[in-house]
Scaffold this motif. Structure first.
Motif, mmCIF file in Angstrom:
data_model
loop_
_atom_site.group_PDB
_atom_site.id
_atom_site.type_symbol
_atom_site.label_atom_id
_atom_site.label_comp_id
_atom_site.label_asym_id
_atom_site.label_seq_id
_atom_site.Cartn_x
_atom_site.Cartn_y
_atom_site.Cartn_z
ATOM 1 N N VAL A 1 24.526 7.238 111.583
ATOM 2 C CA VAL A 1 25.022 5.907 111.936
ATOM 3 C C VAL A 1 23.968 5.221 112.794
ATOM 4 N N ASP A 2 23.516 4.072 112.337
ATOM 5 C CA ASP A 2 22.455 3.325 113.005
ATOM 6 C C ASP A 2 23.060 2.380 114.044
ATOM 7 N N THR A 3 22.918 2.756 115.309
ATOM 8 C CA THR A 3 23.413 1.912 116.396
ATOM 9 C C THR A 3 22.289 1.458 117.327
ATOM 10 N N GLY A 4 21.038 1.607 116.878
ATOM 11 C CA GLY A 4 19.943 1.130 117.695
ATOM 12 C C GLY A 4 18.762 2.071 117.750
ATOM 13 N N HIS A 5 17.960 1.889 118.780
ATOM 14 C CA HIS A 5 16.647 2.526 118.890
ATOM 15 C C HIS A 5 16.697 4.040 118.746
ATOM 16 N N TRP A 6 17.601 4.698 119.473
ATOM 17 C CA TRP A 6 17.550 6.162 119.486
ATOM 18 C C TRP A 6 18.111 6.773 118.214
ATOM 19 N N SER A 7 19.023 6.113 117.564
ATOM 20 C CA SER A 7 19.469 6.618 116.259
ATOM 21 C C SER A 7 18.355 6.457 115.221
ATOM 22 N N ILE A 8 17.600 5.372 115.321
ATOM 23 C CA ILE A 8 16.459 5.183 114.416
ATOM 24 C C ILE A 8 15.417 6.276 114.645
ATOM 25 N N ARG A 9 15.162 6.586 115.915
ATOM 26 C CA ARG A 9 14.217 7.667 116.223
ATOM 27 C C ARG A 9 14.711 9.002 115.668
ATOM 28 N N ALA A 10 15.999 9.258 115.766
ATOM 29 C CA ALA A 10 16.561 10.500 115.224
ATOM 30 C C ALA A 10 16.355 10.556 113.713
ATOM 31 N N GLN A 11 16.542 9.427 113.054
ATOM 32 C CA GLN A 11 16.338 9.355 111.609
ATOM 33 C C GLN A 11 14.882 9.632 111.250
ATOM 34 N N LYS B 1 16.615 14.713 104.068
ATOM 35 C CA LYS B 1 17.055 13.445 103.503
ATOM 36 C C LYS B 1 18.129 12.855 104.405
ATOM 37 N N VAL B 2 17.963 11.593 104.797
ATOM 38 C CA VAL B 2 18.888 10.944 105.732
ATOM 39 C C VAL B 2 19.460 9.684 105.091
ATOM 40 N N ASP B 3 20.774 9.634 104.942
ATOM 41 C CA ASP B 3 21.454 8.435 104.452
ATOM 42 C C ASP B 3 22.065 7.678 105.627
ATOM 43 N N THR B 4 21.758 6.387 105.738
ATOM 44 C CA THR B 4 22.409 5.552 106.742
ATOM 45 C C THR B 4 23.773 5.152 106.207
ATOM 46 N N ILE B 5 24.842 5.638 106.838
ATOM 47 C CA ILE B 5 26.190 5.399 106.306
ATOM 48 C C ILE B 5 26.896 4.228 106.981
ATOM 49 N N ALA B 6 26.342 3.753 108.089
ATOM 50 C CA ALA B 6 26.883 2.567 108.767
ATOM 51 C C ALA B 6 25.819 2.064 109.730
ATOM 52 N N SER B 7 25.838 0.759 110.001
ATOM 53 C CA SER B 7 24.838 0.179 110.892
ATOM 54 C C SER B 7 25.372 -1.104 111.529
ATOM 55 N N SER B 8 24.918 -1.354 112.742
ATOM 56 C CA SER B 8 25.237 -2.622 113.401
ATOM 57 C C SER B 8 23.978 -3.478 113.577
ATOM 58 N N LYS B 9 22.961 -3.201 112.761
ATOM 59 C CA LYS B 9 21.697 -3.928 112.865
ATOM 60 C C LYS B 9 21.876 -5.420 112.643
ATOM 61 N N THR B 10 22.704 -5.807 111.675
ATOM 62 C CA THR B 10 22.877 -7.231 111.382
ATOM 63 C C THR B 10 23.541 -7.986 112.529
ATOM 64 N N ASP B 11 24.224 -7.261 113.416
ATOM 65 C CA ASP B 11 24.826 -7.855 114.608
ATOM 66 C C ASP B 11 23.958 -7.653 115.839
ATOM 67 N N GLN B 12 22.661 -7.368 115.602
ATOM 68 C CA GLN B 12 21.699 -7.144 116.682
ATOM 69 C C GLN B 12 22.111 -5.979 117.589
ATOM 70 N N TYR B 13 22.849 -5.029 117.005
ATOM 71 C CA TYR B 13 23.304 -3.824 117.712
ATOM 72 C C TYR B 13 24.192 -4.155 118.917
ATOM 73 N N HIS B 14 24.947 -5.217 118.807
ATOM 74 C CA HIS B 14 25.856 -5.615 119.889
ATOM 75 C C HIS B 14 27.254 -5.004 119.744
ATOM 76 N N ASN B 15 27.412 -4.130 118.762
ATOM 77 C CA ASN B 15 28.707 -3.489 118.595
ATOM 78 C C ASN B 15 28.526 -2.116 117.947
ATOM 79 N N ILE B 16 29.575 -1.324 117.960
ATOM 80 C CA ILE B 16 29.611 -0.042 117.264
ATOM 81 C C ILE B 16 30.218 -0.289 115.885
#
Length: 360
Positions: free
Chosen positions: A98-108, A117-132
């Motif tokens: 789940v992509d919630t910002g910088h540290w999840s991206i680093r984990a990926q 192989k890493v699938d992003t199953i959810a992300s708040s990138k389009t909301d500028q990571y202002h929510n879960i």
């Protein structure tokens, strides 16, 4: 609580409880009347064996985990575990994240470097990571789903874990033992100690024992070898583990995670209440995704933000500068930050707003 000359709002390394600092000072010359400083005792000694075993027991108790979990005290930061965990337990080498910002991206990124192989199953990138983001049960078969429970940079956090059938792996670095979670269906809980549990140089991993199997990884990456050696394949960070055990005992004596969460909600609530009604400062995080431990805010004016940071420092409110990726300010209210620190910050925010809000 001792009279504090400075309130340290750093994202990490962060504050230690005053009583822990005092105990360290007492133990430095001669630990347990051994004639040796606590920084000098051998990791092979009975003195240290008692410390590390007690720390394991205390951690499992505070996390409300059974002895079905192995506790490892490691080095290399949570960053090392971004790759080490999937290499040890991802049997099909296919995980979700789940992509919630910088540290999840680093984990990926680190997992991919390890051939996962890493699938992003959810992300708040389009909301500028202002929510879960809402996390739904994925259709594909995955070894586990990686979640960052609290996002230090973005100021967001899970209030409760998603209810999924796929197991979870949790990076809890910045809200480790700061709020309660139900660790049902969780394979691994891990994080750096330097925010809520101690000093820099120690990483803690709690992993289900049935996932620790024989593999061909090098020893310092190999959970089975590290477990058999009780986290002492090489010289462990003795002083950091000793300090962590003092903090764990301090937290138990307070009443455990439920009590510290109550205090953290009081501290963060005071600051959020001010920000929600401020004419000058803004917190961009959606209310149901707000972190208890890392509160981000700004005036929307870089020059005014810098003025605030400098004047706050002059008033003994230090390390309030936001992360370079997002700017603004960030107040980290980890477990050891007293309520008085939050009060002092809000008092200064109110004064700064009175003096500056018309200049925005």
């Amino acid at each position: 609580m001792k009279n504090m000359s400075v309130y340290n709002f750093a994202a990490g390394p962060a504050m230690l409880p005053a009583s822990v600092i005092n105990q360290i000072k007492s133990d430095l010359p001669s630990f347990n009347d051994s004639g040796m400083s606590v920084m000098e005792i051998s990791h092979r000694s009975d003195l240290f064996e008692k410390i590390i075993n007690e720390a394991k027991t205390n951690l499992l108790e505070l996390l409300n985990l059974s002895d079905d979990y192995e506790v490892l005290f490691l080095q290399g930061g949570a960053t090392t575990q971004f790759a080490a965990i999937p290499m040890n337990i991802a049997k099909t080498k296919h995980i979700g994240l789940v992509d919630t910002g910088h540290w999840s991206i680093r984990a990926q990124e680190e997992a991919k470097r390890a051939g996962i192989k890493v699938d992003t199953i959810a992300s708040s990138k389009t909301d500028q990571y202002h929510n879960i983001p809402n996390v739904k049960q994925p259709q594909q078969d995955l070894d586990y789903i990686h979640l960052t429970t609290n996002n230090t940079i973005e100021g967001t956090a899970y209030n409760k874990l998603p209810n999924l059938t796929t197991p979870l792996v949790l990076d809890v670095s910045s809200n480790f033992l700061a709020q309660s979670y139900q660790f049902k269906n969780v394979d691994v809980i891990y994080g750096g100690a330097q925010k809520n549990i101690g000093i820099a140089g120690l990483t803690i991993v709690a992993v289900r024992k049935d996932l620790i199997t024989e593999n061909d990884l090098p020893g310092m990456w190999n959970f089975q070898i590290l477990s058999k050696k009780n986290s002492m394949l090489n010289t462990p960070p003795v002083f950091a583990i000793y300090t962590a055990n003092l903090v764990l005992k301090w937290l138990k004596n307070l009443g455990g995670v439920a009590e510290i969460e109550k205090r953290n909600r009081q501290k963060s609530g005071l600051l959020y209440d001010f920000l929600d009604n401020s004419k000058l400062f803004n917190n961009p995080v959606k209310k149901d995704s707000r972190s208890l431990t890392n509160i981000v805010f700004s005036t929307g004016n870089d020059e005014l933000d810098n003025k605030f940071i400098e004047q706050a420092k002059e008033n003994n409110l230090v390390n309030l500068k936001g992360h370079r990726l997002v700017g603004g300010m960030r107040a980290s209210l980890y477990n050891a930050m007293p309520y008085e620190g939050a009060e002092a910050l809000v008092d200064f925010l109110e004064k700064f707003e009175r003096d500056n809000w018309r200049t925005k």
